[in-house]
Write an enzyme that holds these catalytic residues in place. Structure first.
Site, PDB file in Angstrom:
ATOM      1  N   HIS A 189       0.860  -1.232  -0.146  1.00 25.73           N
ATOM      2  CA  HIS A 189      -0.187  -0.092  -0.609  1.00 25.73           C
ATOM      3  C   HIS A 189       0.895   1.339  -0.278  1.00 25.73           C
ATOM      4  O   HIS A 189       0.460   2.154  -0.993  1.00 25.73           O
ATOM      5  CB  HIS A 189      -1.170   0.093   1.442  1.00 25.73           C
ATOM      6  CG  HIS A 189      -1.731   1.385   1.318  1.00 25.73           C
ATOM      7  ND1 HIS A 189      -3.070   1.398   1.532  1.00 25.73           N
ATOM      8  CD2 HIS A 189      -1.476   1.642   1.813  1.00 25.73           C
ATOM      9  CE1 HIS A 189      -3.443   3.027   1.769  1.00 25.73           C
ATOM     10  NE2 HIS A 189      -2.069   3.417   2.004  1.00 25.73           N
ATOM     11  N   GLU A 190       1.437   1.368   0.768  1.00 22.43           N
ATOM     12  CA  GLU A 190       2.974   2.549   0.704  1.00 22.43           C
ATOM     13  C   GLU A 190       3.278   2.589  -0.427  1.00 22.43           C
ATOM     14  O   GLU A 190       3.903   3.246  -0.771  1.00 22.43           O
ATOM     15  CB  GLU A 190       3.552   2.595   2.406  1.00 22.43           C
ATOM     16  CG  GLU A 190       2.978   2.394   3.608  1.00 22.43           C
ATOM     17  CD  GLU A 190       1.857   3.278   3.377  1.00 22.43           C
ATOM     18  OE1 GLU A 190       2.049   4.606   3.076  1.00 22.43           O
ATOM     19  OE2 GLU A 190       0.952   3.356   4.626  1.00 22.43           O
ATOM     20  N   HIS A 195       1.672   4.063  -3.113  1.00 20.06           N
ATOM     21  CA  HIS A 195       1.354   5.954  -2.882  1.00 20.06           C
ATOM     22  C   HIS A 195       3.228   6.055  -3.423  1.00 20.06           C
ATOM     23  O   HIS A 195       2.381   7.360  -4.154  1.00 20.06           O
ATOM     24  CB  HIS A 195       1.360   6.156  -1.209  1.00 20.06           C
ATOM     25  CG  HIS A 195       0.125   6.769  -0.633  1.00 20.06           C
ATOM     26  ND1 HIS A 195      -0.743   6.755  -1.083  1.00 20.06           N
ATOM     27  CD2 HIS A 195      -0.181   5.736   0.444  1.00 20.06           C
ATOM     28  CE1 HIS A 195      -1.399   6.826  -0.674  1.00 20.06           C
ATOM     29  NE2 HIS A 195      -1.655   6.123   0.485  1.00 20.06           N
ATOM     30  N   GLU A 231      -6.613   7.033  -0.907  1.00 22.23           N
ATOM     31  CA  GLU A 231      -6.292   5.855   0.052  1.00 22.23           C
ATOM     32  C   GLU A 231      -6.569   4.942  -0.618  1.00 22.23           C
ATOM     33  O   GLU A 231      -6.834   3.447  -0.863  1.00 22.23           O
ATOM     34  CB  GLU A 231      -7.067   5.759   0.677  1.00 22.23           C
ATOM     35  CG  GLU A 231      -6.104   6.749   2.142  1.00 22.23           C
ATOM     36  CD  GLU A 231      -4.847   6.219   2.131  1.00 22.23           C
ATOM     37  OE1 GLU A 231      -4.293   5.252   2.724  1.00 22.23           O
ATOM     38  OE2 GLU A 231      -3.969   7.362   1.826  1.00 22.23           O
TER      39      GLU A 231
END
Length: 281
Positions: free
Chosen positions: A132-133, A136, A206
């Site tokens: 997930h990071e 980003h 998100e």
């Protein structure tokens, strides 16, 4: 593409709000351009220094492969899978379970995890959080947030400047500055609207990062389980942090919700889990 379009539309709405205020309320005065310049310069500096500022705010310490071999190898493996350069790896000495990414682009990026998240997540869920990071970073969400912050900051500055002009002799632009409804909208409603739009951008990013994590790991259920576990922990051990950095974190670090969905930096965990489970169908 849906989230990308929504983000672009929200950024356009912020820009339109700024242009409308400048044209109808303040006009083309030198003070307007000076105010926008100050806001842009401040946020641009924050963007270029975002990794250092965020890491310092949380007391994150960089670790080497020798110091955290399992975590380091996991980040490297997932970075290669996502076709990203290896970011810096940091650990935050906090019992709260959370994680964030920072940096202005993939070549100047860092991934930070708390000691708490390392303690409670099994390997597949930790992989999903790191993916997930990394998404980003790949999506350059730090840049998106910096642009949003720049425009929202300029809107707030213009409202504040007009407020000062009301207290100290009124607007210099007699034709535009005398509109009382315009003054109220600028001083109160416009900065509020800018904040709402800025937070909506954060929520949209998100969802995109969650979907990206599912693609990298091939296991959307792992991230869904991780989010549920992290939210439960956040209620028990809320994270003490500067609200300015809250959009960076994978989950809202505060246990209470005082202002409703408009002022959330993240979608609800239920919404995120539902979206992830749809990807698994």
């Amino acid at each position: 593409m849906g989230n990308q379009f929504k983000t672009a539309a929200l950024l356009a709405a912020l820009s339109g709000l700024l242009i409308a205020i400048s044209y109808w309320i303040i006009g083309g005065t030198t003070g307007v351009f000076v105010g926008i310049g100050i806001a842009a310069a401040t946020n641009l500096f924050s963007w270029y220094q975002s990794d250092k500022i965020a890491l310092a705010a949380y007391g994150a310490q960089e670790v080497s492969e020798a110091e955290a071999p399992g975590l380091y190898r996991m980040v490297r493996r997932l970075s290669e899978r996502a076709n990203l350069p290896m970011p810096g790896v940091y650990i935050v000495n906090s019992a709260t379970a959370n994680a964030f990414a920072t940096g202005r682009d993939p070549e100047h990026a860092a991934v930070a995890v708390t000691q708490g998240i390392l303690n409670i997540l099994p390997e597949d869920e930790l992989e999903a959080v790191i993916a997930h990071e990394l998404t980003h970073i790949a999506n350059r969400d730090t840049l998106t947030q910096a642009v949003a912050a720049t425009i929202a900051g300029a809107v707030s500055f213009l409202g504040q400047m007009l407020s000062y002009s009301m207290w100290f002799g009124g607007s210099r632009d007699n034709e535009r500055g005398g509109n009382p409804l315009g003054i109220i909208a600028t001083v109160i409603l416009a900065p509020l609207a800018a904040t709402v739009i800025q937070l909506a951008i954060s929520r949209t990013r998100e969802f995109s990062a969650d979907a990206g994590a599912a693609r990298i790991t091939g296991n959307p259920r792992a991230l869904a389980r991780a989010l549920q576990r992290l939210e439960s922990t956040a209620r028990q051990i809320p994270m003490q942090s500067n609200p300015a950095f809250e959009p960076l974190l994978i989950i809202n670090p505060f246990s209470g919700q005082f202002f409703g969905n408009l002022f959330r930096t993240h979608p609800t965990t239920e919404q995120r889990v539902e979206a992830l489970l749809r990807l698994n169908q």
